[in-house]
Design an enzyme around this catalytic site. Structure first.
Site, short mmCIF file in Angstrom:
data_model
loop_
_atom_site.label_atom_id
_atom_site.label_comp_id
_atom_site.label_asym_id
_atom_site.label_seq_id
_atom_site.Cartn_x
_atom_site.Cartn_y
_atom_site.Cartn_z
N HIS A 1 0.83 -1.21 0.00
CA HIS A 1 0.00 0.00 0.00
C HIS A 1 0.86 1.26 0.00
O HIS A 1 0.43 2.33 -0.41
CB HIS A 1 -0.91 0.04 1.23
N HIS B 1 5.31 6.78 6.67
CA HIS B 1 5.06 6.27 5.33
C HIS B 1 4.59 7.42 4.44
O HIS B 1 4.43 8.55 4.92
CB HIS B 1 4.02 5.14 5.39
N HIS C 1 2.27 9.08 0.93
CA HIS C 1 1.13 9.04 0.03
C HIS C 1 1.40 9.99 -1.14
O HIS C 1 1.89 11.10 -0.93
CB HIS C 1 -0.15 9.51 0.74
N HIS D 1 3.30 10.65 6.58
CA HIS D 1 2.56 10.45 7.84
C HIS D 1 3.48 9.81 8.88
O HIS D 1 3.94 8.67 8.68
CB HIS D 1 1.35 9.55 7.60
N THR E 1 -6.43 6.86 7.48
CA THR E 1 -6.88 7.07 6.09
C THR E 1 -6.84 5.77 5.29
O THR E 1 -7.04 5.78 4.08
CB THR E 1 -6.02 8.13 5.37
N THR E 2 -6.58 4.66 5.98
CA THR E 2 -6.62 3.33 5.35
C THR E 2 -7.53 2.44 6.18
O THR E 2 -7.76 2.71 7.36
CB THR E 2 -5.20 2.71 5.32
#
Ligand SMILES: [Zn+2]
Length: 265
Positions: free
Chosen positions: A99, A125, A127, A144, A214-215
């Site tokens: 992801h 991580h 995005h 994040h 957000t996941t």
């Protein structure tokens, strides 16, 4: 892609990654092995997350979901000193969990003091493009930093990245990003050196609000500190991530009247 097509190593690493960002109660490894594979497009994309697993229902029914557009004109001046970020130089191990690229942190010295409590940095991580927007503006990348206290409450520090000069603090990490085909088996060894203190912008002014992961499972009760000053990375650095994950952002969610405080450390 169906779960059955994933290698055991990938599933194990996804479970490890998910555990580190979960709110209590922590799901068991068995939960994760059975969890459906979600994605950012098609019939496993964000609009379908809530129907893929009962545990993901908050993705559709939650009233305080993330990300949101952060509106500077309506931001309220908050209490100075409500939070303090103290990250240091250290080493991380990088995992491609299917992801995102996740840098796992084991140094207990990296902390965020927030609302009288101490949160330790577990992982960070990326995005692309950014998940949060400010006054409708979307950035090419967002980092994040996921911090957890002893009661597994989560504070995420969001750092927006704009196109600019090469980021030396992240150079070693971005030259080691494991490709998607390598999946989780490629946890980087030896560990990658990152000066986390210098990754953050100098000015810690931030938008502070209550939101969610957000996941999936989109758990709520997550405190967000999105720093309002972006940092810079070069086109080459951003591309080294986006060529592996062309789009791994969740669309904007409804603010539902939430207050966003504009605060300074
Ligand atoms: Zn994230």
């Amino acid at each position: 892609m169906r779960t059955s097509q994933w290698s055991m190593a990938a599933l194990t690493a996804m479970a490890v990654a998910a555990v580190s960002i979960s709110v209590l109660p922590l799901p068991s490894a068995a939960d994760h092995a059975a969890a459906p594979h979600w994605s950012y497009s098609g019939d496993t994309g964000p609009t379908h997350w809530s129907t893929m697993d009962p545990a993901f229902s908050a993705c559709a029914t939650g009233a305080t979901q993330s990300p949101i557009d952060l509106v500077s004109s309506t931001a309220k001046a908050g209490k100075a000193g409500e939070f303090h970020i103290d990250y240091e130089k250290g080493t991380v191990s990088v995992v491609n969990n299917g992801h995102t690229e996740q840098a796992n942190v084991s140094d207990p010295k990296d902390t965020v003091a927030f609302d009288g409590d101490t949160y330790r940095l577990a992982q960070f991580h990326f995005h692309t493009p950014s998940e949060h927007t400010t006054d409708g503006k979307r950035f090419p990348l967002e980092i994040h930093f996921v911090n957890q206290n002893d009661r597994k409450k989560i504070v995420v520090v969001g750092v927006l990245v704009e196109l600019g000069k090469k980021n030396d603090s992240l150079a070693a990490l971005f030259s080691h990003l494991p490709a998607s085909g390598e999946k989780a088996a490629t946890e980087s060894k030896p560990s990658v050196s990152v000066d986390l203190a210098s990754v953050l912008p100098r000015n810690h002014e931030a938008y502070v609000y209550s939101g969610s992961l957000t996941t999936p499972p989109c758990s709520e009760g997550v405190r967000w500190i999105v720093l309002s000053h972006p940092i810079q990375m070069s086109q080459d650095q951003i591309h080294s991530f986006s060529k592996i994950f062309p789009d791994n952002h969740r669309p904007l969610q409804k603010a539902n009247g939430r207050e966003v405080d504009d605060e300074t450390e």
